[in-house]
Design a protein around this motif. Sequence first.
Motif, short mmCIF file in Angstrom:
data_model
loop_
_atom_site.label_atom_id
_atom_site.label_comp_id
_atom_site.label_asym_id
_atom_site.label_seq_id
_atom_site.Cartn_x
_atom_site.Cartn_y
_atom_site.Cartn_z
N HIS A 1 -10.07 25.68 18.43
CA HIS A 1 -9.61 24.51 19.18
C HIS A 1 -9.47 23.32 18.24
N VAL A 2 -8.65 22.36 18.65
CA VAL A 2 -8.48 21.12 17.90
C VAL A 2 -9.61 20.18 18.30
N VAL A 3 -10.31 19.64 17.32
CA VAL A 3 -11.39 18.70 17.59
C VAL A 3 -10.85 17.28 17.67
N ALA A 4 -9.98 16.91 16.72
CA ALA A 4 -9.42 15.56 16.71
C ALA A 4 -8.29 15.47 15.71
N PRO A 5 -7.38 14.51 15.91
CA PRO A 5 -6.42 14.22 14.85
C PRO A 5 -7.18 13.68 13.64
N ILE A 6 -6.67 13.93 12.45
CA ILE A 6 -7.30 13.37 11.26
C ILE A 6 -7.21 11.85 11.35
N GLY A 7 -8.34 11.21 11.15
CA GLY A 7 -8.43 9.76 11.30
C GLY A 7 -9.08 9.33 12.59
N ALA A 8 -9.27 10.26 13.52
CA ALA A 8 -9.86 9.95 14.83
C ALA A 8 -11.06 10.84 15.13
N LEU A 9 -11.70 11.36 14.12
CA LEU A 9 -12.81 12.28 14.32
C LEU A 9 -13.97 11.63 15.06
N HIS A 10 -14.23 10.36 14.80
CA HIS A 10 -15.35 9.69 15.45
C HIS A 10 -15.07 9.37 16.91
N MET B 1 0.85 -1.18 0.00
CA MET B 1 0.00 0.00 0.00
C MET B 1 0.89 1.24 0.00
N THR B 2 0.56 2.19 -0.85
CA THR B 2 1.35 3.41 -0.96
C THR B 2 1.01 4.37 0.19
N PRO B 3 1.88 5.37 0.43
CA PRO B 3 1.56 6.37 1.46
C PRO B 3 0.23 7.10 1.18
N LEU B 4 -0.07 7.38 -0.08
CA LEU B 4 -1.34 8.04 -0.39
C LEU B 4 -2.53 7.12 -0.11
N GLU B 5 -2.40 5.86 -0.40
CA GLU B 5 -3.49 4.92 -0.11
C GLU B 5 -3.71 4.81 1.40
N ARG B 6 -2.64 4.79 2.17
CA ARG B 6 -2.77 4.77 3.64
C ARG B 6 -3.41 6.06 4.12
N ALA B 7 -3.01 7.19 3.54
CA ALA B 7 -3.59 8.47 3.91
C ALA B 7 -5.09 8.50 3.59
N LEU B 8 -5.46 7.96 2.44
CA LEU B 8 -6.87 7.91 2.07
C LEU B 8 -7.66 7.07 3.06
N GLU B 9 -7.14 5.94 3.48
CA GLU B 9 -7.82 5.11 4.48
C GLU B 9 -8.02 5.88 5.78
N THR B 10 -7.02 6.65 6.18
CA THR B 10 -7.11 7.45 7.40
C THR B 10 -8.22 8.48 7.29
N VAL B 11 -8.27 9.18 6.17
CA VAL B 11 -9.28 10.22 5.98
C VAL B 11 -10.68 9.61 5.86
N ASP C 1 5.11 11.71 -2.53
CA ASP C 1 6.42 11.93 -1.94
C ASP C 1 6.43 13.08 -0.94
N THR C 2 5.38 13.24 -0.19
CA THR C 2 5.34 14.33 0.76
C THR C 2 5.00 13.81 2.15
N GLU C 3 5.52 14.46 3.17
CA GLU C 3 5.21 14.06 4.53
C GLU C 3 3.82 14.51 4.96
N TYR C 4 3.17 15.29 4.10
CA TYR C 4 1.85 15.83 4.43
C TYR C 4 0.73 15.09 3.71
N ASP C 5 0.93 13.83 3.40
CA ASP C 5 -0.06 13.07 2.66
C ASP C 5 -1.44 13.13 3.29
N VAL C 6 -1.54 12.88 4.59
CA VAL C 6 -2.84 12.84 5.25
C VAL C 6 -3.51 14.20 5.17
N ALA C 7 -2.78 15.26 5.42
CA ALA C 7 -3.35 16.61 5.35
C ALA C 7 -3.80 16.93 3.93
N ASN C 8 -3.00 16.60 2.94
CA ASN C 8 -3.36 16.89 1.55
C ASN C 8 -4.59 16.10 1.11
#
Length: 119
Positions: free
Chosen positions: A106-115, A1-11, A54-61
């Motif tokens: 305020h911060v509501v949650a880390p991305i991937g942990a909103l629920h 699984m690529t970093p982008l695919e992992r990021a997509l699963e998180t989002v 190729d970016t460390e900000y995959d989840v944010a992007n």
Amino acid sequence: MTPLERALETVIADLPPEVRARHRFHFAEGWDETLFLALEDGRYWSGGAYLSADTEYDVANVAECMQDLMMEVLWIVWPECPAHDFGLHVDFEARRPVWRCKGGSHVVAPIGALHDAPS
């Protein structure tokens, strides 16, 4: 699984269950090797964050692209602050991508942990 695919699963974990059940999201390549987040039927929105593997900000992007896709294609405001009913925005807290409420600053949650966030 690529970093982008992992990021997509998180989002995707942060999406409402009915949206997760109804849609399948994937990456589509644009005309100049740009990647877009697309729906199962090929619809996408090209006006968002640039996606790169190729970016460390995959989840944010990916989160920003998902917000754009939800708003511009599906007409859904997502995500929203449970305390203020304002749309949340991608931000960073201690170098970790988070959902931040600008209404309450305020911060509501880390991305991937909103629920898991208190409502």
